[in-house]
Design an enzyme around this catalytic site. Structure first.
Site, short mmCIF file in Angstrom:
data_model
loop_
_atom_site.label_atom_id
_atom_site.label_comp_id
_atom_site.label_asym_id
_atom_site.label_seq_id
_atom_site.Cartn_x
_atom_site.Cartn_y
_atom_site.Cartn_z
N PHE A 47 0.87 -1.19 0.00
CA PHE A 47 0.00 0.00 0.00
C PHE A 47 0.90 1.23 0.00
CE2 PHE A 47 -2.52 3.47 1.61
CZ PHE A 47 -3.72 3.30 0.93
N ASP B 210 9.38 2.86 1.68
CA ASP B 210 8.20 3.57 2.17
C ASP B 210 8.03 3.26 3.66
OD1 ASP B 210 5.66 4.34 2.93
OD2 ASP B 210 4.68 3.69 1.09
N LYS C 165 2.72 10.16 8.19
CA LYS C 165 1.94 9.76 9.37
C LYS C 165 2.49 10.32 10.69
CE LYS C 165 -0.37 5.66 7.53
NZ LYS C 165 -1.78 6.01 7.59
N1 PLP Z 1 2.42 4.27 2.26
C1 PLP Z 1 2.10 3.54 3.34
C2 PLP Z 1 3.00 2.42 3.76
C3 PLP Z 1 0.93 3.81 4.06
O1 PLP Z 1 0.62 3.07 5.13
C4 PLP Z 1 0.11 4.88 3.63
C5 PLP Z 1 -1.15 5.17 4.33
O2 PLP Z 1 -1.73 4.35 5.02
C6 PLP Z 1 0.48 5.61 2.52
C7 PLP Z 1 1.65 5.29 1.85
C8 PLP Z 1 -0.36 6.75 2.02
O3 PLP Z 1 -0.31 7.81 2.93
P1 PLP Z 1 -1.43 8.93 2.87
O4 PLP Z 1 -2.72 8.29 3.28
O5 PLP Z 1 -0.96 9.97 3.85
O6 PLP Z 1 -1.48 9.44 1.47
#
Ligand code: PLP
Length: 451
Positions: A149, A256, A285
């Protein structure tokens, strides 16, 4: 003194009124996990507009390592708001942005020269990491993992690997993204985690023969632990080997850490567990306690490869978010929250493993630091995913005054993203209540018992 669980049915009357108004004016797609309307947060506790108290194990989907309304963070935001709320850093720069980038650059793994750029959301940071990787390597392709994700904007959504509910009907997606498996030991056909990791890396090498020539791949994008994908922890050799393969082909490694980062796994960055230095680190986050802020941190020559004005945005690195993030860093250090993540995680693992020993539908308990989850199955031998049991446990836990969150490619995982500052009494209380929720679901339902 332990608080009573929520006795009256949820949502309470005041929440119900707001939720009905929401149904009239907000789209179905913007659904809520918990039908209770927040009134106030304090540490690891949320109160709803009906006065119900909940232990918040969702932590705003892992944004609240320091907890709700930490006084230091609140003060930093208020003081910054009184000075100025916005100029657009690219028009009139400000010091909090610079101070935050200095801190991030110093904290990111690796001794090479580094720089950082700030954005709003995680997805936006992922988008920009990809833009930087493509511009730097002058290559088009990307490799991402099954179960990943990375966000919901088009490139981030293309990199994301979960159809329901994220990708359904939203195609076509961005070209030149290739997919390989992520080592998922619990669901692997191989007997050992080592063999699972070896198989996934072999599939990556095969992808260079079957799908895309390696010298056209700009970057591999990877989560050090799958977040939304169900808190899947890869075997220790996976990320170092992945980094070696990338290096051998001149492919950048974009890690990420939006969900794993800022202490959640018991190290500031999850990659530290694996001894890997990413070319680009994407964070979001928990860095700003829920204010919109994300960052790409990485090798200076990569961050510097785009000409002036090539990356940016009106709100990126908003001063309120930067002030909050600097306060979060102080709190993280003062309250030793990274170490505390290990302590929280050990408590959770022990409690969940105890439940697993009593209930066959808890197929797997796993985690890294405070990132702990249990995967529910219909039958531990077939491992048939049981998302309906997750729904019931989450529902019962909410009635007990605990907010939990679902994850997993089959939606059959319960994950904990609790504020790391949670006091011991509240953590014990939460685990007791989760145990009660699991016990209630574990008992045969009246109609099941009758049949
Ligand atoms: N990458 C990871 C690993 C995430 O857990 C999330 C959100 O849950 C995102 C990217 C996307 O972040 P955002 O919701 O702030 O766009």
């Amino acid at each position: 003194m332990p608080h009573a669980s929520v006795r009256s049915p949820l949502p309470g009357p005041q929440s119900a009124v707001v939720l009905e108004r929401a149904r009239q004016v907000t789209p179905r797609a913007v659904a809520w996990h918990h039908p209770v309307v927040a009134a106030r947060g304090e540490g690891a506790v949320v109160y709803d507009v009906d006065g119900n108290r909940f232990l918040d194990l969702t932590g705003g989907v892992g944004c609240l390592a320091v907890g709700h309304a930490h006084p230091k963070v609140v003060r930093a935001i208020q003081e910054q708001a009184a000075r100025f709320t916005h100029t657009d850093y690219a028009v009139v720069p400000y010091e909090v942005y610079v101070a935050l980038c200095e801190r991030l650059v110093n904290l990111a793994p690796g001794v090479h020269p580094k720089k950082a750029a700030l954005f709003n959301s995680g997805a936006e940071a992922v988008e920009n990491a990809v833009k930087l990787a493509r511009a730097y390597t002058r290559r088009p392709a990307l490799i991402a993992f099954e179960g990943a994700f990375h966000g919901r904007t088009y490139m981030a959504l293309t990199l994301t690997s979960k159809v329901e509910p994220y990708k359904r009907d939203f195609g076509p997606f961005v070209p030149e993204v290739y997919r390989v498996p992520y080592p998922y030991p619990y669901r692997s056909p191989f007997p050992t985690p080592e063999q699972t990791a070896a198989y996934c890396l072999q599939r990556l090498e095969e992808a260079f023969a079957l799908h895309v020539q390696p010298d056209r791949v700009a970057a591999v994008v990877v989560e050090p632990v799958l977040g939304e994908g169900g808190f899947v922890v890869p075997p220790p050799e996976f990320l170092p080997r992945l980094a070696q393969i990338c290096r051998a082909h001149g492919i950048l490694l974009i890690v990420d850490e939006i969900q794993t980062g800022f202490g959640r796994t018991g190290r500031l960055w999850a990659v530290e567990h694996f001894g890997v230095e990413p070319d680009l680190l994407v964070v979001g986050k928990s860095i700003a306690a829920g204010l919109p802020l994300s960052a790409v941190i990485g090798r200076a020559e990569i961050l510097d490869c785009v000409p002036e004005g090539g990356i940016g945005g009106t709100y990126v690195g908003n001063p309120l978010s930067c002030a909050a993030a600097l306060a979060v860093m102080e709190v993280l250090e003062e309250e030793r929250l990274v170490e505390r993540a290990v302590w929280v995680g050990n408590h959770l693992l022990r409690a969940f493993r105890d439940l697993q020993s009593r209930f066959a539908f808890i197929g797997d308990v796993r985690g890294l630091g405070a990132m702990v989850a249990m995967e529910l199955v219909g039958d531990p031998r077939t491992k048939e995913p049981a998302p309906h049991l997750v729904t019931r446990v989450i529902h019962r836990a909410r009635e007990q005054g605990v907010l939990l969150l679902r994850a997993g490619i089959y939606g059959n995982v319960i994950r904990v993203l609790v504020p790391l500052m949670i006091p011991e009494t509240q953590l014990l209380e939460a685990m007791e209540r989760i145990a009660r929720a699991v016990e209630e679901v574990g008992r045969p339902l009246p109609e099941e018992a009758g049949g």
